[in-house]
Design an enzyme around this catalytic site. Sequence first.
Site, PDB file in Angstrom:
ATOM      1  N   PHE A   1     -17.798 -14.724 -55.200  1.00  0.00           N
ATOM      2  CA  PHE A   1     -19.136 -15.193 -55.553  1.00  0.00           C
ATOM      3  C   PHE A   1     -19.148 -16.650 -56.010  1.00  0.00           C
ATOM      4  O   PHE A   1     -20.184 -17.172 -56.419  1.00  0.00           O
ATOM      5  CB  PHE A   1     -19.755 -14.302 -56.637  1.00  0.00           C
ATOM      6  CG  PHE A   1     -18.914 -14.177 -57.891  1.00  0.00           C
ATOM      7  CD1 PHE A   1     -18.932 -15.146 -58.882  1.00  0.00           C
ATOM      8  CD2 PHE A   1     -18.102 -13.066 -58.076  1.00  0.00           C
ATOM      9  CE1 PHE A   1     -18.160 -15.031 -60.022  1.00  0.00           C
ATOM     10  CE2 PHE A   1     -17.317 -12.934 -59.219  1.00  0.00           C
ATOM     11  CZ  PHE A   1     -17.345 -13.931 -60.196  1.00  0.00           C
TER      12      PHE A   1
ATOM     13  N   ARG B   1     -22.054 -14.760 -77.842  1.00  0.00           N
ATOM     14  CA  ARG B   1     -21.799 -13.827 -76.739  1.00  0.00           C
ATOM     15  C   ARG B   1     -22.517 -12.492 -77.000  1.00  0.00           C
ATOM     16  O   ARG B   1     -23.086 -11.888 -76.088  1.00  0.00           O
ATOM     17  CB  ARG B   1     -20.297 -13.574 -76.568  1.00  0.00           C
ATOM     18  CG  ARG B   1     -19.500 -14.766 -76.066  1.00  0.00           C
ATOM     19  CD  ARG B   1     -19.625 -15.001 -74.584  1.00  0.00           C
ATOM     20  NE  ARG B   1     -18.968 -13.977 -73.780  1.00  0.00           N
ATOM     21  CZ  ARG B   1     -18.822 -14.068 -72.460  1.00  0.00           C
ATOM     22  NH1 ARG B   1     -19.320 -15.113 -71.796  1.00  0.00           N
ATOM     23  NH2 ARG B   1     -18.232 -13.125 -71.789  1.00  0.00           N
TER      24      ARG B   1
ATOM     25  N   THR C   1     -22.364  -9.221 -69.066  1.00  0.00           N
ATOM     26  CA  THR C   1     -22.534  -9.786 -67.723  1.00  0.00           C
ATOM     27  C   THR C   1     -23.172  -8.769 -66.778  1.00  0.00           C
ATOM     28  O   THR C   1     -24.074  -9.099 -66.009  1.00  0.00           O
ATOM     29  CB  THR C   1     -21.165 -10.199 -67.143  1.00  0.00           C
ATOM     30  OG1 THR C   1     -20.445 -10.934 -68.131  1.00  0.00           O
ATOM     31  CG2 THR C   1     -21.321 -11.033 -65.894  1.00  0.00           C
TER      32      THR C   1
ATOM     33  N   ARG D   1     -30.037 -11.294 -72.343  1.00  0.00           N
ATOM     34  CA  ARG D   1     -30.041 -10.731 -70.983  1.00  0.00           C
ATOM     35  C   ARG D   1     -30.697  -9.359 -70.965  1.00  0.00           C
ATOM     36  O   ARG D   1     -31.457  -9.039 -70.039  1.00  0.00           O
ATOM     37  CB  ARG D   1     -28.612 -10.667 -70.445  1.00  0.00           C
ATOM     38  CG  ARG D   1     -28.026 -12.041 -70.103  1.00  0.00           C
ATOM     39  CD  ARG D   1     -26.553 -11.953 -69.747  1.00  0.00           C
ATOM     40  NE  ARG D   1     -25.991 -13.252 -69.362  1.00  0.00           N
ATOM     41  CZ  ARG D   1     -24.686 -13.475 -69.243  1.00  0.00           C
ATOM     42  NH1 ARG D   1     -23.808 -12.512 -69.478  1.00  0.00           N
ATOM     43  NH2 ARG D   1     -24.246 -14.673 -68.899  1.00  0.00           N
TER      44      ARG D   1
ATOM     45  N   ASN E   1     -28.932 -14.592 -64.640  1.00  0.00           N
ATOM     46  CA  ASN E   1     -28.785 -13.975 -65.973  1.00  0.00           C
ATOM     47  C   ASN E   1     -29.032 -14.955 -67.115  1.00  0.00           C
ATOM     48  O   ASN E   1     -28.566 -14.756 -68.229  1.00  0.00           O
ATOM     49  CB  ASN E   1     -27.429 -13.276 -66.081  1.00  0.00           C
ATOM     50  CG  ASN E   1     -26.263 -14.229 -65.887  1.00  0.00           C
ATOM     51  OD1 ASN E   1     -26.445 -15.435 -65.888  1.00  0.00           O
ATOM     52  ND2 ASN E   1     -25.073 -13.679 -65.737  1.00  0.00           N
TER      53      ASN E   1
ATOM     54  N   GLU F   1     -15.362 -26.723 -72.470  1.00  0.00           N
ATOM     55  CA  GLU F   1     -16.738 -26.825 -71.962  1.00  0.00           C
ATOM     56  C   GLU F   1     -17.542 -27.868 -72.734  1.00  0.00           C
ATOM     57  O   GLU F   1     -18.324 -28.622 -72.135  1.00  0.00           O
ATOM     58  CB  GLU F   1     -17.410 -25.448 -72.029  1.00  0.00           C
ATOM     59  CG  GLU F   1     -16.814 -24.474 -71.013  1.00  0.00           C
ATOM     60  CD  GLU F   1     -17.217 -23.023 -71.220  1.00  0.00           C
ATOM     61  OE1 GLU F   1     -16.687 -22.157 -70.500  1.00  0.00           O
ATOM     62  OE2 GLU F   1     -18.060 -22.754 -72.105  1.00  0.00           O
TER      63      GLU F   1
END
Length: 137
Positions: free
Chosen positions: A57, A85, A91, A102, A112, A126
């Site tokens: 993906f 999180r 997810t 979500r 999402n 990041e």
Amino acid sequence: MERTYIMVKPDGVQRRLVGEIIRRFENRGLKLVGLKQLVPSRATAEAHYAVHAERPFFGELVDFVTSGPVVAMVWEGPDAIQLCRNMIGATKPVNATSGTIRGDYTCDMMLNLIHGSDAPETAADEIALWFKPEELL
Ligand code: RTP
Ligand code: MG
């Protein structure tokens, strides 16, 4: 104190959920230390999701995250990485419970809404990828 990289993805911006998402983190008591809106370059998106480079993906994921403006943020607080999180939710849509971002706003695996760093090392990488040091207050 911990810092985490949070990003409202293009679907979240298009759906006008930026304010709602920021409100949730502020209500929780986290501190906003960096904020900007941008359309990510392909290079930045590929670096951000480099851990998934071999997954089937990956191309679709990079296409998606570069498809429009995102809102890039750094939030600070105790255990901010795992705390965020938990607030974001799982997810896999079926595992994203009500009360999470979500779980309350999406049931799509790709669309999402939001990204959050998953560990201290990835958070540091990041934050450095998306922000210059002087952009963090
Ligand atoms: P993110 O990195 O975007 O915050 O999402 P995450 O930690 O919850 O999930 P991760 O495993 O890092 O995957 C990154 C994004 O790739 C898409 N994905 N698709 N089809 C699949 O099996 C699959 N697995 C992951 C999702 O859009 C996920 O947000
Ligand atoms: Mg991830």
